[in-house]
Design a protein around this motif. Structure first.
Motif, PDB file in Angstrom:
ATOM      1  N   ARG A 164       6.330   8.916  60.321  1.00  0.00           N
ATOM      2  CA  ARG A 164       7.002   9.513  61.472  1.00  0.00           C
ATOM      3  C   ARG A 164       8.421   9.930  61.094  1.00  0.00           C
ATOM      4  N   VAL A 165       9.012  10.747  61.927  1.00  0.00           N
ATOM      5  CA  VAL A 165      10.386  11.208  61.679  1.00  0.00           C
ATOM      6  C   VAL A 165      11.314   9.995  61.653  1.00  0.00           C
ATOM      7  N   ALA A 166      12.176   9.950  60.634  1.00  0.00           N
ATOM      8  CA  ALA A 166      13.066   8.814  60.431  1.00  0.00           C
ATOM      9  C   ALA A 166      14.502   9.184  60.760  1.00  0.00           C
ATOM     10  N   ASP A 167      15.337   8.176  60.895  1.00  0.00           N
ATOM     11  CA  ASP A 167      16.770   8.393  61.066  1.00  0.00           C
ATOM     12  C   ASP A 167      17.298   9.118  59.827  1.00  0.00           C
ATOM     13  N   PRO A 168      18.054  10.203  60.008  1.00  0.00           N
ATOM     14  CA  PRO A 168      18.575  10.926  58.838  1.00  0.00           C
ATOM     15  C   PRO A 168      19.401  10.054  57.903  1.00  0.00           C
ATOM     16  N   ALA A 169      19.919   8.940  58.414  1.00  0.00           N
ATOM     17  CA  ALA A 169      20.729   8.048  57.580  1.00  0.00           C
ATOM     18  C   ALA A 169      19.868   7.124  56.723  1.00  0.00           C
ATOM     19  N   LEU A 170      18.551   7.109  56.943  1.00  0.00           N
ATOM     20  CA  LEU A 170      17.685   6.240  56.156  1.00  0.00           C
ATOM     21  C   LEU A 170      17.716   6.687  54.692  1.00  0.00           C
ATOM     22  N   PRO A 171      18.154   5.809  53.768  1.00  0.00           N
ATOM     23  CA  PRO A 171      18.325   6.241  52.370  1.00  0.00           C
ATOM     24  C   PRO A 171      17.051   6.759  51.730  1.00  0.00           C
ATOM     25  N   ARG A 215       3.775   5.417  60.542  1.00  0.00           N
ATOM     26  CA  ARG A 215       2.910   6.494  60.082  1.00  0.00           C
ATOM     27  C   ARG A 215       2.670   7.493  61.214  1.00  0.00           C
ATOM     28  N   GLU A 216       2.738   8.758  60.879  1.00  0.00           N
ATOM     29  CA  GLU A 216       2.511   9.801  61.876  1.00  0.00           C
ATOM     30  C   GLU A 216       1.066   9.739  62.374  1.00  0.00           C
ATOM     31  N   PRO A 217       0.842   9.657  63.693  1.00  0.00           N
ATOM     32  CA  PRO A 217      -0.536   9.634  64.211  1.00  0.00           C
ATOM     33  C   PRO A 217      -1.247  10.944  63.899  1.00  0.00           C
ATOM     34  N   ASP A 218      -2.554  10.910  63.850  1.00  0.00           N
ATOM     35  CA  ASP A 218      -3.331  12.116  63.622  1.00  0.00           C
ATOM     36  C   ASP A 218      -2.988  13.148  64.703  1.00  0.00           C
ATOM     37  N   ALA A 219      -2.749  14.385  64.270  1.00  0.00           N
ATOM     38  CA  ALA A 219      -2.270  15.421  65.185  1.00  0.00           C
ATOM     39  C   ALA A 219      -3.234  15.666  66.336  1.00  0.00           C
ATOM     40  N   HIS A 220      -4.536  15.595  66.070  1.00  0.00           N
ATOM     41  CA  HIS A 220      -5.510  15.889  67.120  1.00  0.00           C
ATOM     42  C   HIS A 220      -5.762  14.700  68.040  1.00  0.00           C
TER      43      HIS A 220
END
Length: 267
Positions: free
Chosen positions: A158-165, A229-234
């Motif tokens: 999934r999309v993370a905090d931009p500060a995550l190294p 983890r990004e869930p399945d798009a469908h």
């Protein structure tokens, strides 16, 4: 913020023959299983079992062959049933299109259980004796599969905090940094589960307890990893904000606790 290295999924090309990294990780998984299972033959109780006959290397070979069949058949059918049932009901022949991708761990697990049930009955061995033998040898194979996922740049997080190294941008997933969930799963349900289960199985356990520990351990670690983890798009997130992977882990966790409790109270 890191960039996914965009590794060529084809490891070796010889004319029309292409050898993919993902296929090599499957071979590595089966090779690791064979090596660890041979080591298990020296461990108690398997080194001392004599009835109906001793455990031998040929048992490992038979178990591995049936396990490969169960993983491939069960993994594919499980993916079709769990993740895209409507589509495959309309296109049933595409269930056999393995080259298109789409495998489910939970389906593969069911396939392995059925294959080993047949093996246990055909050899006159208790089913959970067989499964306790197999369980500690499985997580390294799961780790190898996650390496293949990372090389292919698939099943990203999934999309993370931009500060995550260690946030990583994956091709095809937009410009936002994401959790490298393949690495999380490699570490959790692969390496960590292997170490814990291997050490647990080295001590005297009642028949069925090692299998119960595997079901519980994998279920918990996969459940945790699914938060990143990004869930399945469908499919997206389902009831209670949980992904399909998390819902499939719930019966594993409950079943693992129940199996361990039942085994601990058997004579």
């Amino acid at each position: 913020m890191l960039m996914h290295p965009q590794i060529d999924p084809v490891a070796l090309q010889i004319g029309p023959l292409a050898v993919h990294w993902y296929g090599l990780t499957y071979l590595a998984a089966f090779g690791l299983f064979y090596w660890l299972a041979r080591l298990r033959l020296r461990h108690l109780p398997y080194a001392a079992i004599t009835a109906p006959r001793r455990w031998e290397p040929r048992d490992v070979e038979d178990i591995l062959f049936l396990g490969v069949v169960g993983v491939v058949a069960g993994g594919r059918v499980g993916y079709c049933l769990f993740y895209q049932p409507a589509y495959y009901l309309q296109h049933p022949l595409e269930v056999f299109y393995l080259w298109q991708g789409g495998m489910s761990f939970h389906g593969g697990l069911i396939g392995v259980l059925l294959a080993q049930l047949w093996y246990a009955r055909s050899r006159g061995r208790p089913f959970f004796e067989v499964m306790d033998f197999i369980a500690p040898c499985v997580p390294t194979g799961l780790a190898a599969g996650r390496v293949g996922n990372f090389i292919n740049g698939e099943l990203w997080g999934r999309v993370a905090d931009p500060a995550l190294p260690w946030g990583m941008v994956f091709r095809g997933a937009g410009d936002a940094p994401r959790h490298p969930s393949q690495v999380y799963q490699f570490l959790l349900e692969g390496l960590l589960l292997f170490v814990l289960l291997w050490l647990y199985a080295r001590q005297p356990r009642r028949t069925g307890q090692v299998s119960g520990a595997f079901l519980f351990g994998y279920g918990v670690f996969r459940f945790i990893a699914e938060f990143f983890r990004e869930p399945d798009a469908h499919l997206g997130l389902l009831a209670l904000g949980m992904s399909m992977g998390q819902w499939l882990c719930v019966p594993m966790i409950v079943g693992g606790i129940g199996l361990w409790w039942w085994s601990s109270r058997r004579a």
